[in-house]
Design an enzyme around this catalytic site. Structure first.
Site, mmCIF file in Angstrom:
data_model
loop_
_atom_site.group_PDB
_atom_site.id
_atom_site.type_symbol
_atom_site.label_atom_id
_atom_site.label_comp_id
_atom_site.label_asym_id
_atom_site.label_seq_id
_atom_site.Cartn_x
_atom_site.Cartn_y
_atom_site.Cartn_z
ATOM 1 N N ASP A 195 0.864 -1.181 0.000
ATOM 2 C CA ASP A 195 0.000 0.000 0.000
ATOM 3 C C ASP A 195 0.904 1.235 0.000
ATOM 4 O O ASP A 195 1.646 1.469 0.958
ATOM 5 C CB ASP A 195 -0.906 -0.010 1.234
ATOM 6 N N ASP A 242 -2.479 2.341 -6.331
ATOM 7 C CA ASP A 242 -1.513 2.440 -5.244
ATOM 8 C C ASP A 242 -1.461 1.229 -4.323
ATOM 9 O O ASP A 242 -0.779 1.266 -3.293
ATOM 10 C CB ASP A 242 -1.797 3.691 -4.409
ATOM 11 N N GLU A 243 -2.156 0.147 -4.647
ATOM 12 C CA GLU A 243 -2.068 -1.019 -3.780
ATOM 13 C C GLU A 243 -2.338 -2.297 -4.557
ATOM 14 O O GLU A 243 -3.026 -2.300 -5.581
ATOM 15 C CB GLU A 243 -3.002 -0.917 -2.576
#
Length: 365
Positions: free
Chosen positions: A18, A118-119
């Site tokens: 993350d 983003d993860e």
């Protein structure tokens, strides 16, 4: 009412990556003065008639209560004007950085489930290159920082639920490992509002039943939780016991690759050539099974110190056969600026895949 028996697969090794305040961190990287300000990624409500929603915010802005999905006009009221800065989201830039990060993911596994830019979840159970999975996770976090200049939080456990809880546990720049024998103690003391899937509406309902943490959640039977929350109740019952057998779901593959880690490192070009021939044959067979071909070939080389080099070449025409794959991989090997004295890992990947119905067509003009 009979309770469904729980089967808990603790054999897997799942990493959840993350990125920390991803969009805001990119803007701070590109404009360092923003690190001292309360940065909000949103359309400035002073120029939109009060319209706009916060995409994300840096950690200074979060200290004032700003969070994603909040109306931008509310951020304007929460943060002192001398500190507040709005930036328009630049998703072209964010996607480009995300692609860099995903390229690093593919250096350790192809079992990747993206959740957002983003993860992502990575299944590294079968990873032979890093027998120590904790070392792999730390290496990946370090490579993300070196490559992008950004920080990330890493969670490692035996399932997706716990890996996500682990990455959230110590942000930013967190590194948390939850082993099977540690899971129950970790969950028992976890506040109920921090359980994944428990939102602002569900938390008060759970608290009304006296459920304030994982231990009090585990004290309730499966039947009680299903009666109160339906299907979600079964999920809560399982999560309180560290159970989540969902696989990492790989989306339609855009690449096919094969790689090998060598116990006895390769020390001659003849050995490298022989291994590239074998890898090219494996990739060609995999492409044939999937009825795919691509225009880009990637060579991956790692030395005994875990230094990794990747090189790629893109053709005007589709490549799928063993001979063509080998020829391009050997060309990439020869193009390496400095060849390692010893090779611990070799890999060949074909990317940018299309169905074989898409053919090479030479137009004679």
């Amino acid at each position: 009412m009979l309770e469904l028996p729980l089967l808990n697969d603790t054999s897997r090794k799942i990493i959840h990556v993350d990125m920390d305040a991803f969009y805001a961190s990119i803007e701070e990287r590109d404009e360092p003065r923003l690190r001292q300000l309360a940065l909000v990624i949103a359309h400035d409500p002073r120029t939109t008639g009060g319209k706009g929603v916060v995409t994300t915010a840096n950690y200074i802005a979060r200290q004032y209560g700003v969070h994603s999905a909040m109306p931008a006009s509310q951020a304007l009221r929460l943060v002192p004007k001398r500190l507040l800065v709005f930036r328009e989201p630049d998703f072209t830039k964010y996607r480009a950085v995300s692609a860099q990060i995903h390229a690093l993911f593919h250096q350790v596994t192809d079992l990747i489930e993206p959740v957002a830019l983003d993860e992502a979840y990575l299944d590294v159970t079968a990873n032979r290159d890093f027998p120590n999975t904790i070392r792999l996770a730390l290496w990946l976090q370090d490579q993300i920082r070196r490559t992008t200049g950004l920080t990330s939080s890493i969670g490692l456990s035996y399932n997706k639920f716990l890996a996500k809880e682990a990455s959230e546990y110590n942000k930013p720049q967190g590194r948390t490992v939850i082993l099977p024998e540690q899971a129950q103690a970790f969950l028992d003391r976890l506040p109920i509002g921090e359980f994944r899937g428990v939102g602002a509406k569900t938390a008060p309902q759970l608290e009304a039943l006296g459920i304030t943490d994982g231990a009090s959640l585990r004290a309730h039977s499966q039947a009680e939780l299903i009666a109160a929350f339906g299907k979600m109740g079964l999920g809560l019952y399982q999560h309180a016991r560290g159970v989540d057998n969902r696989p990492v779901v790989v989306r339609d593959a855009k690449s096919v690759g094969k790689e090998r880690t060598y116990r006895s490192v390769l020390t001659t070009e003849a050995q490298v050539q022989a291994q590239l021939h074998e890898l090219a044959a494996l990739v060609a067979a995999a492409l044939a099974r999937k009825q795919k071909h691509g225009k880009t070939v990637v060579l991956k080389v790692r030395d005994p110190e875990f230094n990794t080099l990747t090189r790629r070449i893109t053709q005007d025409h589709y490549v799928a056969g063993e001979a063509a794959l080998y020829a391009l991989a050997w060309q990439l090997w020869q193009s390496l600026p400095v060849k390692p004295e010893a090779v611990r890992l070799l890999g060949i990947t074909a990317t940018g895949l299309d169905p074989q119905q898409y053919e090479n067509i030479d137009l004679k003009l």
